[in-house]
Design an enzyme around this catalytic site. Structure first.
Site, PDB file in Angstrom:
ATOM      1  N   ARG A 195       0.812  -1.216   0.000  1.00 39.12           N
ATOM      2  CA  ARG A 195       0.000   0.000   0.000  1.00 39.12           C
ATOM      3  C   ARG A 195       0.844   1.263   0.000  1.00 39.12           C
ATOM      4  O   ARG A 195       0.306   2.374  -0.086  1.00 39.12           O
ATOM      5  CB  ARG A 195      -0.919   0.006   1.218  1.00 39.12           C
ATOM      6  CG  ARG A 195      -2.010  -1.051   1.157  1.00 39.12           C
ATOM      7  CD  ARG A 195      -2.659  -1.244   2.499  1.00 39.12           C
ATOM      8  NE  ARG A 195      -3.643  -2.331   2.462  1.00 39.12           N
ATOM      9  CZ  ARG A 195      -4.052  -3.010   3.519  1.00 39.12           C
ATOM     10  NH1 ARG A 195      -3.569  -2.719   4.716  1.00 39.12           N
ATOM     11  NH2 ARG A 195      -4.935  -3.977   3.390  1.00 39.12           N
ATOM     12  N   ARG A 220     -16.530  -7.939   5.011  1.00 37.86           N
ATOM     13  CA  ARG A 220     -15.355  -7.336   5.638  1.00 37.86           C
ATOM     14  C   ARG A 220     -15.829  -6.164   6.481  1.00 37.86           C
ATOM     15  O   ARG A 220     -16.562  -5.302   5.993  1.00 37.86           O
ATOM     16  CB  ARG A 220     -14.343  -6.872   4.587  1.00 37.86           C
ATOM     17  CG  ARG A 220     -13.075  -6.227   5.156  1.00 37.86           C
ATOM     18  CD  ARG A 220     -12.078  -5.943   4.023  1.00 37.86           C
ATOM     19  NE  ARG A 220     -10.965  -5.124   4.455  1.00 37.86           N
ATOM     20  CZ  ARG A 220      -9.825  -5.593   4.955  1.00 37.86           C
ATOM     21  NH1 ARG A 220      -9.674  -6.892   5.107  1.00 37.86           N
ATOM     22  NH2 ARG A 220      -8.852  -4.773   5.301  1.00 37.86           N
ATOM     23  N   GLY A 221     -15.447  -6.160   7.748  1.00 33.17           N
ATOM     24  CA  GLY A 221     -15.823  -5.063   8.634  1.00 33.17           C
ATOM     25  C   GLY A 221     -14.699  -4.060   8.743  1.00 33.17           C
ATOM     26  O   GLY A 221     -13.540  -4.417   8.912  1.00 33.17           O
ATOM     27  N   LEU A 222     -15.032  -2.774   8.628  1.00 33.88           N
ATOM     28  CA  LEU A 222     -14.022  -1.716   8.657  1.00 33.88           C
ATOM     29  C   LEU A 222     -14.476  -0.564   9.529  1.00 33.88           C
ATOM     30  O   LEU A 222     -15.655  -0.418   9.836  1.00 33.88           O
ATOM     31  CB  LEU A 222     -13.756  -1.188   7.237  1.00 33.88           C
ATOM     32  CG  LEU A 222     -13.198  -2.165   6.201  1.00 33.88           C
ATOM     33  CD1 LEU A 222     -13.113  -1.471   4.852  1.00 33.88           C
ATOM     34  CD2 LEU A 222     -11.836  -2.668   6.623  1.00 33.88           C
ATOM     35  N   LYS A 223     -13.505   0.268   9.901  1.00 34.46           N
ATOM     36  CA  LYS A 223     -13.805   1.528  10.564  1.00 34.46           C
ATOM     37  C   LYS A 223     -13.571   2.644   9.558  1.00 34.46           C
ATOM     38  O   LYS A 223     -12.462   2.858   9.115  1.00 34.46           O
ATOM     39  CB  LYS A 223     -12.894   1.728  11.774  1.00 34.46           C
ATOM     40  CG  LYS A 223     -13.141   0.748  12.902  1.00 34.46           C
ATOM     41  CD  LYS A 223     -12.211   1.045  14.058  1.00 34.46           C
ATOM     42  CE  LYS A 223     -12.427   0.055  15.188  1.00 34.46           C
ATOM     43  NZ  LYS A 223     -11.505   0.300  16.313  1.00 34.46           N
ATOM     44  N   LEU A 224     -14.636   3.350   9.227  1.00 32.31           N
ATOM     45  CA  LEU A 224     -14.523   4.414   8.238  1.00 32.31           C
ATOM     46  C   LEU A 224     -14.959   5.764   8.785  1.00 32.31           C
ATOM     47  O   LEU A 224     -14.975   6.741   8.061  1.00 32.31           O
ATOM     48  CB  LEU A 224     -15.353   4.077   6.986  1.00 32.31           C
ATOM     49  CG  LEU A 224     -14.863   2.876   6.158  1.00 32.31           C
ATOM     50  CD1 LEU A 224     -15.702   2.741   4.912  1.00 32.31           C
ATOM     51  CD2 LEU A 224     -13.408   3.039   5.796  1.00 32.31           C
ATOM     52  N   ASP A 225     -15.334   5.834  10.049  1.00 37.25           N
ATOM     53  CA  ASP A 225     -15.727   7.127  10.595  1.00 37.25           C
ATOM     54  C   ASP A 225     -14.540   8.080  10.638  1.00 37.25           C
ATOM     55  O   ASP A 225     -14.689   9.286  10.586  1.00 37.25           O
ATOM     56  CB  ASP A 225     -16.300   6.947  12.003  1.00 37.25           C
ATOM     57  CG  ASP A 225     -17.750   6.488  11.936  1.00 37.25           C
ATOM     58  OD1 ASP A 225     -18.335   6.589  10.846  1.00 37.25           O
ATOM     59  OD2 ASP A 225     -18.269   6.036  12.959  1.00 37.25           O
ATOM     60  N   LYS A 226     -13.359   7.543  10.794  1.00 38.94           N
ATOM     61  CA  LYS A 226     -12.170   8.366  10.909  1.00 38.94           C
ATOM     62  C   LYS A 226     -11.038   7.648  10.200  1.00 38.94           C
ATOM     63  O   LYS A 226     -10.624   6.582  10.649  1.00 38.94           O
ATOM     64  CB  LYS A 226     -11.831   8.556  12.375  1.00 38.94           C
ATOM     65  CG  LYS A 226     -10.956   9.748  12.684  1.00 38.94           C
ATOM     66  CD  LYS A 226     -10.815   9.923  14.186  1.00 38.94           C
ATOM     67  CE  LYS A 226     -10.049  11.172  14.515  1.00 38.94           C
ATOM     68  NZ  LYS A 226      -9.905  11.381  15.948  1.00 38.94           N
ATOM     69  N   SER A 253      -8.321  -9.488   2.794  1.00 36.07           N
ATOM     70  CA  SER A 253      -8.835 -10.586   3.607  1.00 36.07           C
ATOM     71  C   SER A 253     -10.314 -10.363   3.886  1.00 36.07           C
ATOM     72  O   SER A 253     -10.726  -9.284   4.318  1.00 36.07           O
ATOM     73  CB  SER A 253      -8.053 -10.662   4.925  1.00 36.07           C
ATOM     74  OG  SER A 253      -8.477 -11.762   5.686  1.00 36.07           O
ATOM     75  N   GLU A 299     -11.433 -17.964   6.092  1.00 40.31           N
ATOM     76  CA  GLU A 299     -10.959 -16.697   5.548  1.00 40.31           C
ATOM     77  C   GLU A 299     -10.784 -16.845   4.051  1.00 40.31           C
ATOM     78  O   GLU A 299     -10.168 -17.803   3.579  1.00 40.31           O
ATOM     79  CB  GLU A 299      -9.626 -16.284   6.184  1.00 40.31           C
ATOM     80  CG  GLU A 299      -9.057 -15.008   5.594  1.00 40.31           C
ATOM     81  CD  GLU A 299      -7.714 -14.616   6.179  1.00 40.31           C
ATOM     82  OE1 GLU A 299      -7.232 -13.520   5.850  1.00 40.31           O
ATOM     83  OE2 GLU A 299      -7.146 -15.414   6.949  1.00 40.31           O
TER      84      GLU A 299
END
Length: 591
Positions: free
Chosen positions: A414, A471-477, A501, A538
């Site tokens: 990345r 897939r779970g993500l944190k996108l608030d910040k 993943s 997975e």
């Protein structure tokens, strides 16, 4: 001849010790005492040099406890000696120090009388006076100063240990950190460490839970018992935001301090589904074990009714991480439970990425050896045989990636900052480099070959019929407009430059859930037995996977509840769905 779990030492000698991931684990063969041992590290984050020194050791000569037969996680303690009989709880009793050595009272002199009466410690004054008696080990090796404090008004007693490095340890200051006779509170058998402080004002605070009988069948063998004596280590908090020279417990029974790190010992209050990250606050009552037992060596019953189910590491950086309590690591313990004896049979290390996604667990336990042939007589049991399985270098690269290589590789792909030293060590250990000081071109080429091997190993796995993954993500910040920092965005097409993943099994809760549809011919593969932890559900996608955003459904919109009801959520997630802020429906593009 040593017999360990039914296998002779001759058989065990033929077993090649398994590869264990880095992190402090140590596997030893039997020593002169004939005992086998292994140590598992706890998921403890490093602080400014002062973090709890705890681990999970095993000894084949150990007894039963909160971690099953042979396993223990002992904190510093001082106890009454029981090898010569039951303590009398008077001046005739002997004490055992933190290192197990018998303590003797220090001689009293004119310049240093012993005992003395104290009304204060430093600048801290006490509401009552204390009789303070100095002790020292019978055989000196640690050179610490040990003081036994007894309140002259209420009779409360505790120990103060001045270490040779300047650290101060307080043991059994409150009743929560003392093992005492429930029928006679003054009969304290053991004092547990409750707080430590360095000369620089850094603190560690230990919390304990007292047995309360929750979820225990009080009939039959449990009828009429007093179970309240036992203490279980519950939390270890450290990294105080503001330094303080004095012990917090001098003035408060429960320090109101901003801690940056908390190590939580969970006894079933939070759920043990590996797909669901546990909450910081306990949600249920703790679970009862199937093989409760009692200790009577102190003259009263100490009833053990609990098993530690997992150890959790939380960080508390609300401004930086966007939430008050962030789970970063987890040691999940699995037991072979029965009413006779409970044994720890597996331990999984789970790490959580910065976006909240759970990495595949690492199996920290040695797989059991094959059964040995029966010794003598006519036996129908066939002799065990070792199967030699050869793996390609590509599959080996993929397996190592799933265990611990993912963090370095994905950061590198990345373009993020990555631990270059660790990357070089990985390439060197996997024979992709021949020197630990490669040129930039050599390093770049080695990384390219290593990544290609991982991708080839992935593509060699069989195709699947799965049509949806999560897939779970944190996108608030950062803000949703950034979508994902690791993605390259082209209109509504996003390209994940790293390995992606996902889970085809269940969606575990986070503020954003990616609901990803798959078309026939996609390049995602179930790792299954190739994963470091066998059978992990997975699905991994190769670098530069293209995904098309079809819709973003935010919380509060008309379609949100309907879309949420269609997701296959984790079993323990139903009470936590209010964390979900949006669902992003996506589709993997095959070209």
């Amino acid at each position: 001849m040593l017999i360990l779990n039914g296998f002779s030492s001759a058989t065990l000698a033929l077993i090649t010790p398994p590869f264990l991931p880095k992190g402090g684990k140590a596997l030893s063969q039997s020593g002169p005492d004939g005992l086998a041992s292994i140590t598992l590290p706890l998921p403890i984050s490093a602080e400014r040099g002062f973090a709890p020194a705890l681990a999970l050791p095993y000894s084949s000569g150990g007894g039963n406890g909160p971690f099953g037969v042979g396993w223990s996680c002992a904190t510093m303690s001082i106890a009454r000696r029981t090898s010569h009989g039951v303590p009398q709880y008077n001046d005739s009793d002997e004490f055992l120090g933190p290192d197990g050595e018998v303590l003797v009272q220090t001689l009293s002199t004119g310049d240093a009388p012993n005992p003395v009466t104290c009304f204060a410690y430093g600048d801290v004054s006490f509401p009552q006076s204390y009789t303070v008696t100095r002790y020292q080990p019978r055989t000196e090796s640690s050179f610490y100063r040990l003081e036994y404090w007894v309140g002259n008004s209420n009779g409360d007693d505790f120990w103060l240990l001045h270490d040779s490095n300047g650290i101060l340890h307080l043991l059994g200051k409150t009743a929560a950190a003392r093992l005492s006779d429930p029928q006679a509170a003054s009969h304290t058998a053991q004092w547990l460490v409750e707080e430590s402080v360095t000369p620089a004002g850094e603190h560690i605070y230990y919390s304990y839970l007292a047995e309360n009988g929750d979820n225990v069948d009080l009939n039959g063998n449990e009828a009429g018992r007093d179970r309240s004596a036992m203490r279980y280590l519950s939390k270890v908090q450290y990294g105080n935001a503001t330094p303080a020279a004095d012990l917090y417990l001098w003035t408060s029974a429960t320090p109101a301090v901003q801690w940056l790190f908390t190590l939580v010992f969970d006894y079933g209050e939070r759920g043990v589904d590996p797909q669901v990250p546990p909450a910081f606050t306990a949600q249920n009552s703790w679970l009862a074990r199937q093989d409760p037992f009692s200790l009577y060596n102190y003259g009263f019953e100490i009833r053990l009714l609990r098993l530690c189910r997992q150890v959790l590491m939380f960080h508390h950086f609300p401004d930086e991480l966007g939430e008050a309590d962030t789970l970063v690591s987890r040691l999940l313990l699995e037991y072979d439970e029965n009413p006779i004896r409970t044994q720890l049979c597996a331990a999984r290390t789970l790490a959580y990425e910065g976006d909240g996604y759970r990495r595949a667990p690492v199996n920290n336990m040695m797989p059991p050896p094959p059964p040995p042939p029966m010794m003598g007589g006519n036996s129908s049991r066939p002799k065990s045989k070792w199967a030699i399985v050869e793996e390609s270098k590509q599959i080996q690269a993929l397996r190592y990636y799933s265990a611990q290589g993912y963090s370095v590789i994905n950061k590198y792909l990345r373009g993020d900052d990555y631990p270059e030293t660790q990357a070089k060590e990985t390439l060197l250990s996997r024979d992709y480099l021949s020197t630990n000081e490669p040129s930039d071109e050599e390093f770049k080429n080695a990384m390219s070959v290593y990544i290609n091997d991982i991708a080839e190993g992935l593509s060699s796995l069989p195709e699947t019929d799965h049509r949806v993954v999560y897939r779970g993500l944190k996108l608030d910040k950062p803000a949703l407009s950034d979508v994902l920092k690791e993605y390259t965005t082209i209109v509504n097409i996003i390209i994940d430059k790293a390995f992606m993943s996902t889970s085809p099994d269940k969606a575990w809760i986070n503020d954003t859930i990616l609901n990803i549809y798959l078309e026939k011919g996609h390049k995602g593969r179930i790792l299954g037995d190739v994963a470091h932890f066998k059978g992990e559900a997975e699905m991994l996608f190769p670098p530069n996977t293209k995904l098309k955003i079809e819709s973003i459904v935010n919380c509060g919109s008309q379609d949100f509840a309907s879309q949420l009801s269609k997701l296959r959520l984790s079993d323990d997630a139903t009470a936590d769905t209010n964390r979900i802020k949006r669902i992003i429906n996506m589709r993997v593009l095959n070209s």
